[in-house]
Design a protein around this motif. Structure first.
Motif, PDB file in Angstrom:
ATOM      1  N   THR A  78       0.783  -1.239   0.000  1.00  0.00           N
ATOM      2  CA  THR A  78       0.000   0.000   0.000  1.00  0.00           C
ATOM      3  C   THR A  78       0.818   1.294   0.000  1.00  0.00           C
ATOM      4  N   ASN A  79       2.132   1.199   0.196  1.00  0.00           N
ATOM      5  CA  ASN A  79       2.932   2.424   0.236  1.00  0.00           C
ATOM      6  C   ASN A  79       4.385   2.107  -0.113  1.00  0.00           C
ATOM      7  N   PRO A  80       5.206   3.130  -0.362  1.00  0.00           N
ATOM      8  CA  PRO A  80       6.598   2.875  -0.741  1.00  0.00           C
ATOM      9  C   PRO A  80       7.380   2.086   0.304  1.00  0.00           C
ATOM     10  N   GLU A  81       7.057   2.273   1.577  1.00  0.00           N
ATOM     11  CA  GLU A  81       7.788   1.576   2.634  1.00  0.00           C
ATOM     12  C   GLU A  81       7.552   0.066   2.565  1.00  0.00           C
ATOM     13  N   THR A  82       6.290  -0.338   2.454  1.00  0.00           N
ATOM     14  CA  THR A  82       6.011  -1.772   2.358  1.00  0.00           C
ATOM     15  C   THR A  82       6.496  -2.338   1.027  1.00  0.00           C
ATOM     16  N   PHE A  83       6.478  -1.525  -0.012  1.00  0.00           N
ATOM     17  CA  PHE A  83       7.018  -1.979  -1.290  1.00  0.00           C
ATOM     18  C   PHE A  83       8.488  -2.358  -1.133  1.00  0.00           C
ATOM     19  N   GLN A  84       9.256  -1.525  -0.475  1.00  0.00           N
ATOM     20  CA  GLN A  84      10.677  -1.822  -0.274  1.00  0.00           C
ATOM     21  C   GLN A  84      10.866  -3.042   0.615  1.00  0.00           C
ATOM     22  N   GLN A  85      10.006  -3.203   1.588  1.00  0.00           N
ATOM     23  CA  GLN A  85      10.096  -4.364   2.476  1.00  0.00           C
ATOM     24  C   GLN A  85       9.889  -5.676   1.714  1.00  0.00           C
ATOM     25  N   VAL A  86       8.937  -5.702   0.785  1.00  0.00           N
ATOM     26  CA  VAL A  86       8.694  -6.946   0.049  1.00  0.00           C
ATOM     27  C   VAL A  86       9.817  -7.218  -0.948  1.00  0.00           C
ATOM     28  N   VAL A  87      10.385  -6.141  -1.491  1.00  0.00           N
ATOM     29  CA  VAL A  87      11.540  -6.309  -2.379  1.00  0.00           C
ATOM     30  C   VAL A  87      12.700  -6.925  -1.599  1.00  0.00           C
ATOM     31  N   ASP A  88      12.939  -6.398  -0.404  1.00  0.00           N
ATOM     32  CA  ASP A  88      14.020  -6.912   0.440  1.00  0.00           C
ATOM     33  C   ASP A  88      13.765  -8.361   0.849  1.00  0.00           C
ATOM     34  N   ALA A  89      12.496  -8.748   0.961  1.00  0.00           N
ATOM     35  CA  ALA A  89      12.150 -10.115   1.356  1.00  0.00           C
ATOM     36  C   ALA A  89      12.318 -11.114   0.219  1.00  0.00           C
ATOM     37  N   GLY A  90      12.465 -10.606  -1.006  1.00  0.00           N
ATOM     38  CA  GLY A  90      12.668 -11.494  -2.137  1.00  0.00           C
ATOM     39  C   GLY A  90      11.512 -11.597  -3.100  1.00  0.00           C
ATOM     40  N   ALA A  91      10.494 -10.765  -2.919  1.00  0.00           N
ATOM     41  CA  ALA A  91       9.358 -10.784  -3.839  1.00  0.00           C
ATOM     42  C   ALA A  91       9.804 -10.407  -5.248  1.00  0.00           C
ATOM     43  N   LYS A  92       9.258 -11.101  -6.235  1.00  0.00           N
ATOM     44  CA  LYS A  92       9.614 -10.848  -7.627  1.00  0.00           C
ATOM     45  C   LYS A  92       8.636  -9.886  -8.311  1.00  0.00           C
ATOM     46  N   PHE A  93       7.536  -9.597  -7.617  1.00  0.00           N
ATOM     47  CA  PHE A  93       6.601  -8.579  -8.087  1.00  0.00           C
ATOM     48  C   PHE A  93       5.766  -8.139  -6.887  1.00  0.00           C
ATOM     49  N   ALA A  94       5.065  -7.024  -7.044  1.00  0.00           N
ATOM     50  CA  ALA A  94       4.189  -6.516  -5.987  1.00  0.00           C
ATOM     51  C   ALA A  94       2.849  -6.147  -6.596  1.00  0.00           C
ATOM     52  N   ILE A  95       1.804  -6.350  -5.802  1.00  0.00           N
ATOM     53  CA  ILE A  95       0.449  -5.999  -6.217  1.00  0.00           C
ATOM     54  C   ILE A  95      -0.168  -5.139  -5.128  1.00  0.00           C
ATOM     55  N   SER A  96      -0.824  -4.058  -5.531  1.00  0.00           N
ATOM     56  CA  SER A  96      -1.457  -3.180  -4.554  1.00  0.00           C
ATOM     57  C   SER A  96      -2.976  -3.212  -4.739  1.00  0.00           C
ATOM     58  N   PRO A  97      -3.740  -3.030  -3.644  1.00  0.00           N
ATOM     59  CA  PRO A  97      -5.199  -3.014  -3.770  1.00  0.00           C
ATOM     60  C   PRO A  97      -5.715  -1.731  -4.410  1.00  0.00           C
ATOM     61  N   GLY A  98      -4.927  -0.673  -4.307  1.00  0.00           N
ATOM     62  CA  GLY A  98      -5.249   0.611  -4.916  1.00  0.00           C
ATOM     63  C   GLY A  98      -3.956   1.264  -5.357  1.00  0.00           C
ATOM     64  N   LEU A  99      -3.998   2.554  -5.615  1.00  0.00           N
ATOM     65  CA  LEU A  99      -2.760   3.214  -6.037  1.00  0.00           C
ATOM     66  C   LEU A  99      -2.681   4.639  -5.513  1.00  0.00           C
ATOM     67  N   THR A 100      -1.439   5.061  -5.309  1.00  0.00           N
ATOM     68  CA  THR A 100      -1.125   6.468  -5.041  1.00  0.00           C
ATOM     69  C   THR A 100       0.037   6.835  -5.955  1.00  0.00           C
ATOM     70  N   LYS A 101       0.180   8.103  -6.222  1.00  0.00           N
ATOM     71  CA  LYS A 101       1.288   8.524  -7.081  1.00  0.00           C
ATOM     72  C   LYS A 101       2.629   8.204  -6.450  1.00  0.00           C
ATOM     73  N   GLU A 102       2.682   8.276  -5.094  1.00  0.00           N
ATOM     74  CA  GLU A 102       3.929   7.974  -4.393  1.00  0.00           C
ATOM     75  C   GLU A 102       4.330   6.516  -4.609  1.00  0.00           C
ATOM     76  N   LEU A 103       3.374   5.624  -4.516  1.00  0.00           N
ATOM     77  CA  LEU A 103       3.660   4.208  -4.716  1.00  0.00           C
ATOM     78  C   LEU A 103       4.036   3.919  -6.160  1.00  0.00           C
ATOM     79  N   LEU A 104       3.321   4.526  -7.090  1.00  0.00           N
ATOM     80  CA  LEU A 104       3.623   4.317  -8.519  1.00  0.00           C
ATOM     81  C   LEU A 104       5.041   4.778  -8.849  1.00  0.00           C
TER      82      LEU A 104
END
Length: 218
Positions: A78-104
């Motif tokens: 849902t936000n840039p912080e959690t996006f970075q956390q999933v990248v660090d965990a090894g996720a190969k892609f991310a899916i969000s329930p909605g969008l914000t310009k910051e996340l995009l």
């Protein structure tokens, strides 16, 4: 066109890996690998682990490290912080329930692709303005279902969707038969009682049946 050349995998590649993306809510880390293996044995290689549990990041890391062939991604980002956390965990892609310009924008700067969720034309236009053309349509059944997605193909013929929310084997054909739908997301492949009983074979059989049923639509 793709949104960025920095992404190691493009959304269209993920969408093309199979017609069904299991939406996984995994409570216990020890269940992660057996569930993933059961789904893979049933013919599905793309896995969305939602960030709805305390152990979700560890679950992603467990699958990514122990089953490198799995295309494991993170949902409910849902936000840039959690996006970075999933990248660090090894996720190969991310899916969000909605969008914000910051996340995009954060995702555009990453090597891991984001598939943003939309529930309105305005949100879709915001995503398109940022260069995205592959989206999650959520919550699909609650916001008009297949009829809504079909209508969107008129003004936005080059947009591709993965609808999620209220989709199961009985209604997935309504979506997969649409030209602007590449795949669907669903949680029915991994029933809670099957996990509780560690009945991994049942998950494999449900998955096989769903994959076979999907073939008539794709």
């Amino acid at each position: 066109m793709t949104v960025t050349t920095n992404w190691q995998t493009q959304p269209q590649e993920i969408f093309a890996m199979g017609p069904i993306v299991p939406v996984l809510v995994i409570e216990n880390i020890e269940d992660a690998v057996p569930i993933a293996n059961a789904l893979i044995a049933g013919g599905i290689n793309v896995l969305e682990v939602t960030l709805r549990t305390d152990n979700a990041l560890q679950v992603i890391s467990e699958i990514a490290s122990k089953i490198p062939s799995a295309m494991v991604g993170a949902g409910t980002v849902t936000n840039p912080e959690t996006f970075q956390q999933v990248v660090d965990a090894g996720a190969k892609f991310a899916i969000s329930p909605g969008l914000t310009k910051e996340l995009l924008e954060a995702a555009k700067a990453s090597t891991v692709p984001l598939i943003p969720g939309i529930a309105s034309i305005s949100e879709l236009m915001t995503g398109i303005d940022c260069g995205y053309d592959h989206f999650k349509f959520f919550p699909a059944e609650a916001i008009g279902g297949a009829k809504a997605i079909k209508s969107i193909s008129g003004p936005f013929p080059n947009i591709t969707f993965c609808p999620t929310g209220g989709i199961n084997q009985d209604n997935m054909g309504n979506y997969l038969s649409l030209k602007n739908v590449a795949c669907i997301g669903g949680s029915w492949l991994v029933p809670d009682d099957a996990v509780a009983n560690k009945d991994w074979h049942r998950i494999t059989e449900i998955t096989k049946a769903a994959v076979e049923a999907s073939k008539q639509f794709v």
